[in-house]
Design a protein around this motif. Structure first.
Motif, PDB file in Angstrom:
ATOM      1  N   ASP A 200      35.274  59.982  24.827  1.00 48.12           N
ATOM      2  CA  ASP A 200      35.902  61.265  24.280  1.00 48.12           C
ATOM      3  C   ASP A 200      35.992  60.701  22.680  1.00 48.12           C
ATOM      4  O   ASP A 200      35.707  61.798  21.881  1.00 48.12           O
ATOM      5  N   ILE A 201      36.294  59.636  22.514  1.00 53.97           N
ATOM      6  CA  ILE A 201      36.414  59.128  21.077  1.00 53.97           C
ATOM      7  C   ILE A 201      35.403  58.036  20.956  1.00 53.97           C
ATOM      8  O   ILE A 201      35.307  57.049  21.820  1.00 53.97           O
ATOM      9  N   PRO A 202      34.547  58.039  19.697  1.00 55.87           N
ATOM     10  CA  PRO A 202      33.586  57.049  19.641  1.00 55.87           C
ATOM     11  C   PRO A 202      34.123  55.561  19.929  1.00 55.87           C
ATOM     12  O   PRO A 202      35.115  55.525  19.165  1.00 55.87           O
ATOM     13  N   GLY A 203      33.524  54.814  20.594  1.00 62.94           N
ATOM     14  CA  GLY A 203      33.836  53.327  20.648  1.00 62.94           C
ATOM     15  C   GLY A 203      34.852  53.169  21.998  1.00 62.94           C
ATOM     16  O   GLY A 203      35.019  51.904  21.823  1.00 62.94           O
ATOM     17  N   THR A 204      35.194  54.170  22.434  1.00 61.61           N
ATOM     18  CA  THR A 204      36.118  53.952  23.827  1.00 61.61           C
ATOM     19  C   THR A 204      35.770  54.446  24.678  1.00 61.61           C
ATOM     20  O   THR A 204      35.038  55.782  24.713  1.00 61.61           O
ATOM     21  N   TYR A 205      35.749  54.176  25.957  1.00 62.00           N
ATOM     22  CA  TYR A 205      35.570  54.679  27.234  1.00 62.00           C
ATOM     23  C   TYR A 205      37.016  55.027  27.911  1.00 62.00           C
ATOM     24  O   TYR A 205      37.537  54.009  28.032  1.00 62.00           O
ATOM     25  N   ASP A 206      37.280  56.410  27.970  1.00 65.69           N
ATOM     26  CA  ASP A 206      38.455  56.799  28.569  1.00 65.69           C
ATOM     27  C   ASP A 206      38.294  57.092  30.009  1.00 65.69           C
ATOM     28  O   ASP A 206      39.596  56.970  30.680  1.00 65.69           O
ATOM     29  N   TYR A 207      37.315  57.212  30.596  1.00 72.26           N
ATOM     30  CA  TYR A 207      37.331  57.710  32.177  1.00 72.26           C
ATOM     31  C   TYR A 207      36.138  56.919  32.612  1.00 72.26           C
ATOM     32  O   TYR A 207      34.978  56.786  32.205  1.00 72.26           O
ATOM     33  N   TRP A 208      36.337  56.390  33.958  1.00 74.35           N
ATOM     34  CA  TRP A 208      35.421  55.409  34.729  1.00 74.35           C
ATOM     35  C   TRP A 208      35.507  55.802  36.137  1.00 74.35           C
ATOM     36  O   TRP A 208      36.367  56.314  36.806  1.00 74.35           O
ATOM     37  N   GLY A 209      33.934  55.624  36.720  1.00 73.18           N
ATOM     38  CA  GLY A 209      33.947  55.863  38.109  1.00 73.18           C
ATOM     39  C   GLY A 209      34.413  54.630  38.940  1.00 73.18           C
ATOM     40  O   GLY A 209      35.196  53.668  38.242  1.00 73.18           O
ATOM     41  N   GLN A 210      34.157  54.609  40.174  1.00 74.47           N
ATOM     42  CA  GLN A 210      34.584  53.882  41.231  1.00 74.47           C
ATOM     43  C   GLN A 210      33.368  52.520  41.265  1.00 74.47           C
ATOM     44  O   GLN A 210      33.843  51.289  41.657  1.00 74.47           O
ATOM     45  N   GLY A 211      32.424  52.863  40.761  1.00 69.14           N
ATOM     46  CA  GLY A 211      31.230  51.836  40.735  1.00 69.14           C
ATOM     47  C   GLY A 211      30.350  51.778  41.825  1.00 69.14           C
ATOM     48  O   GLY A 211      30.999  52.279  42.838  1.00 69.14           O
ATOM     49  N   THR A 212      29.273  51.286  41.839  1.00 67.44           N
ATOM     50  CA  THR A 212      28.177  51.393  42.886  1.00 67.44           C
ATOM     51  C   THR A 212      27.500  49.882  43.008  1.00 67.44           C
ATOM     52  O   THR A 212      27.089  49.424  41.673  1.00 67.44           O
ATOM     53  N   GLN A 213      27.451  49.391  44.081  1.00 71.31           N
ATOM     54  CA  GLN A 213      26.802  47.939  43.984  1.00 71.31           C
ATOM     55  C   GLN A 213      25.301  47.854  44.025  1.00 71.31           C
ATOM     56  O   GLN A 213      24.874  48.731  44.770  1.00 71.31           O
ATOM     57  N   VAL A 214      24.549  47.365  43.135  1.00 71.99           N
ATOM     58  CA  VAL A 214      23.391  47.012  42.988  1.00 71.99           C
ATOM     59  C   VAL A 214      22.931  45.179  43.323  1.00 71.99           C
ATOM     60  O   VAL A 214      23.579  44.589  42.732  1.00 71.99           O
ATOM     61  N   THR A 215      22.267  45.266  44.450  1.00 73.60           N
ATOM     62  CA  THR A 215      21.932  43.830  44.611  1.00 73.60           C
ATOM     63  C   THR A 215      20.402  43.838  44.564  1.00 73.60           C
ATOM     64  O   THR A 215      19.668  44.528  45.429  1.00 73.60           O
TER      65      THR A 215
END
Length: 118
Positions: A100-115
């Motif tokens: 929302d603000i340049p340079g900062t990430y305020d919201y994140w997902g739960q992630g997905t595994q890549v192997t």
């Protein structure tokens, strides 16, 4: 506020491809710049790629620049990471994030595994 859900991870052989998706709900995705990050156990989370709100500006980690492509479809509230020529060192949990603000990430997902197997 926005909620993010990643998908598309899995197991692939070296040289193969995967396409990660990040679906957003809540606030419209066009309100945010978006990024992809990855993390290996025991290491810090690292930046992979970012895309501006309109999609006109993209930036990449040097080691993925010629292999990965970040894109977005604001009409579908989704961000993508196309990963080609995958290497074992790309193995990680991949996260999408909204800025929302340049340079900062305020919201994140739960992630997905890549192997990536050698």
């Amino acid at each position: 506020q926005v909620q993010l859900v990643e998908s598309g991870g899995g197991l692939v052989q070296a040289g193969g491809s995967l396409r990660l998706s990040c679906a957003a709900s809540g606030r419209t995705l066009s309100s945010y710049a978006m990024g992809w990050f990855r993390q290996v156990p025991g290491k810090e989370r690292e930046f992979v790629a970012t895309i501006s709100r309109s999609g006109g500006i993209t930036k990449y980690k040097d080691s993925v620049r010629d292999r990965f492509t970040i894109s977005r479809d604001n009409a579908k509230n989704t961000v993508f990471l196309q990963m080609n020529s995958l290497k074992p060192e790309d193995t990680a949990v991949y996260y999408c994030a909204a800025s929302d603000i340049p340079g900062t990430y305020d919201y994140w997902g739960q992630g997905t595994q890549v192997t990536v197997s050698s």
